[in-house]
Design an enzyme around this catalytic site. Structure first.
Site, PDB file in Angstrom:
ATOM      1  N   GLU A  93     -10.605 107.687  52.718  1.00  0.00           N
ATOM      2  CA  GLU A  93      -9.535 107.030  50.905  1.00  0.00           C
ATOM      3  C   GLU A  93      -7.859 108.063  51.518  1.00  0.00           C
ATOM      4  OE1 GLU A  93      -6.330 107.373  49.213  1.00  0.00           O
ATOM      5  OE2 GLU A  93      -8.234 108.178  47.121  1.00  0.00           O
ATOM      6  N   CYS A 114      -1.919 109.787  45.547  1.00  0.00           N
ATOM      7  CA  CYS A 114      -2.344 109.314  47.067  1.00  0.00           C
ATOM      8  C   CYS A 114      -1.196 107.742  46.918  1.00  0.00           C
ATOM      9  CB  CYS A 114      -3.546 109.431  47.671  1.00  0.00           C
ATOM     10  SG  CYS A 114      -4.563 107.685  46.382  1.00  0.00           S
TER      11      CYS A 114
END
Length: 476
Positions: free
Chosen positions: A250, A284
């Site tokens: 990720e 993010c």
């Protein structure tokens, strides 16, 4: 309850510190003061953790789904009870407003509760065969997992590394960020207190490259899961390839926000400005590149600037604070350099752009507009409290710019046109797309990206299944 004066490793269920181990200072980002000293694992510590992970896996894989679910549910209940205490630890070491930190811990409990249910839903299937033959597919845990978590969400990033693994029947060694260790330790301790064996979930710290190389060099580890930068993710994938370990990555993002001409400007701004500056932009999936159809651009930019100026910046423990400091010294320094480069390329600084005060790592909520695509900040994730707003000629240009970068984690779009919404769902290159909203995550929804934003998924059913492998059984 742990505090920053009692930081430790958790290996085999034992708290480990001292013993001449090297330590690392943990810094309060609001004051730049030292909170405590974090011990680093020695090579012997890591070897012991690996041995525990192997024995723990052999035990846990044979533990019934009901018992695994019960431990996860108990841990979730403990997190709800301890949410205020853990949230305060999290704010102290990471900086975000304490109500957001407490909410992060509660979200961790929600994830564990979902994983508990999913532990009992890892269904296989029966294949059609002629009479006298049989074939079926079952799912088995992949093996011991090494998880590496980032500092921006010290609790959520850790639970995403351990929750699905434990539900699947795997053991896991997790390394939270050394900059934000206490929340990660507290989360792992809740799992142990909930009934997860000490050799099934362990917590270590150290120099990141040294720890990752040591764990990944061991044949014990069969999967690597990481949240962090694309550069580090690529490095870990290369290390994992030497032993053909399974990986979930990720990684970074640079999320476009596509604002089409049929949108209501105030509705978009009321939703997206807060999302842009949440956690000081250190998210993010943070919306960073606002691509606005030309007719709406002046009103959108002006409204955005007005709202950005009104955001209260301060210590996360102050009740009026809406944005805390950046989490470390690197943040303000790196963002200032990107802003200077953008201005040199012709971008307009509409508000912000400066560090606040001389104590801690505070930075003004910033807006840049009409930013050339050649500017560094249009091509690299800013990871700070900044929004980039550009006018666009129309839908084709917006979608082309949204897909221009090699990143594809989250994307956002605002339109009421059903045909355009269908096109966006098909054509936007992102692992997650929010249309007319700012939420791209939920406990039951897979979380992850495409292209340089990574692969594999956490959360949802996929968060468990990606910790398992399919096995086909043929019977004659």
């Amino acid at each position: 309850m742990i505090d920053h004066t009692s930081l430790h490793l958790l290996i085999g269920g034992e708290t480990i510190s001292g013993g001449g181990r090297e330590t690392q200072d943990v810094i309060d980002p609001a004051t730049a003061e030292v909170l405590g000293a974090l011990p680093h694992a020695t090579k012997d510590d890591l070897d012991q953790a690996l041995a525990n992970a192997e024995s723990g896996f052999q035990e846990w894989r044979r533990t019934s789904a009901d018992k695994r679910a019960a431990a996860l549910n108990k841990a979730a209940a403990l997190l709800r009870e301890r949410a205020s205490d853990i949230g305060q630890l999290l704010t102290r070491e990471q900086g975000k407003p304490v109500r957001e930190a407490i909410g992060e811990v509660v979200y961790c409990a929600m994830l564990l509760e979902f994983y508990a249910g999913e532990a009992k839903r890892t269904y296989g299937r029966e294949l059609v065969r002629p009479a006298g033959q049989a074939a079926r597919v079952i799912y088995v845990p992949v093996g011991p997992i090494a998880g590496f978590a980032a500092w921006n969400f010290p609790a959520i990033n850790v639970v995403r590394k351990v929750g699905g693994a434990i539900a699947a029947g795997c053991s896991v060694i997790v390394k939270p960020s050394e900059e934000t260790p206490a929340a990660g330790i507290a989360l792992v301790q809740a799992l142990l207190d909930g009934g997860v064996p000490g050799n099934v979930c362990q917590c270590v710290f150290g120099v990141p490259d040294e720890v990752s190389r040591h764990l990944l060099a061991s044949p014990v580890i069969r999967k690597v899961t990481f949240t962090g930068s694309t550069a580090v993710g690529k490095h870990l994938v290369k290390l994992a390839a030497d032993d053909l370990k399974v990986t979930t990555m990720e990684l970074g993002g640079h999320a476009p926000v596509m604002v089409f001409k049929d949108s209501d400007v105030d509705t978009v701004l009321d939703t997206m400005v807060g999302a842009a500056y949440r956690n000081a932009g250190q998210v993010c999936v943070s919306p960073t590149r606002f691509l606005v159809e030309e007719d709406l651009f002046p009103a959108f930019r002006d409204g955005f600037v007005e709202r950005a100026k009104a955001i209260a910046v301060g210590n996360g423990f102050d009740k009026d604070t809406r944005m805390g400091p950046m989490a470390n010294e690197r943040g303000p320094e790196g963002l200032a350099k990107k802003i200077a480069d953008a201005k040199n390329h012709g971008a307009k600084l509409d508000t912000g752009g400066e560090r606040i005060g001389n104590q801690g790592f505070f930075f003004e909520p910033t807006v840049l507009s009409e930013v050339p695509t050649e500017a560094e900040i249009m091509n690299e994730e800013p990871f700070g409290p900044i929004a980039l707003i550009n006018p666009m000629a129309g839908a084709d240009a917006i979608i082309e710019e949204a897909n221009r970068l090699p990143y594809g984690l989250a994307a956002y779009a605002w339109t009421n046109d059903p045909v355009l919404r269908s096109r966006l769902a098909a054509d936007v290159e992102a692992g997650m797309l929010a249309i007319n909203g700012a939420n791209v995550s939920a406990p039951d929804a897979p979380f992850g990206g495409v292209k340089w934003s990574g692969f594999g998924r956490e959360d949802g059913a996929e968060g468990v299944m990606h910790c398992m492998v399919a096995k086909t059984i043929h019977e004659g």
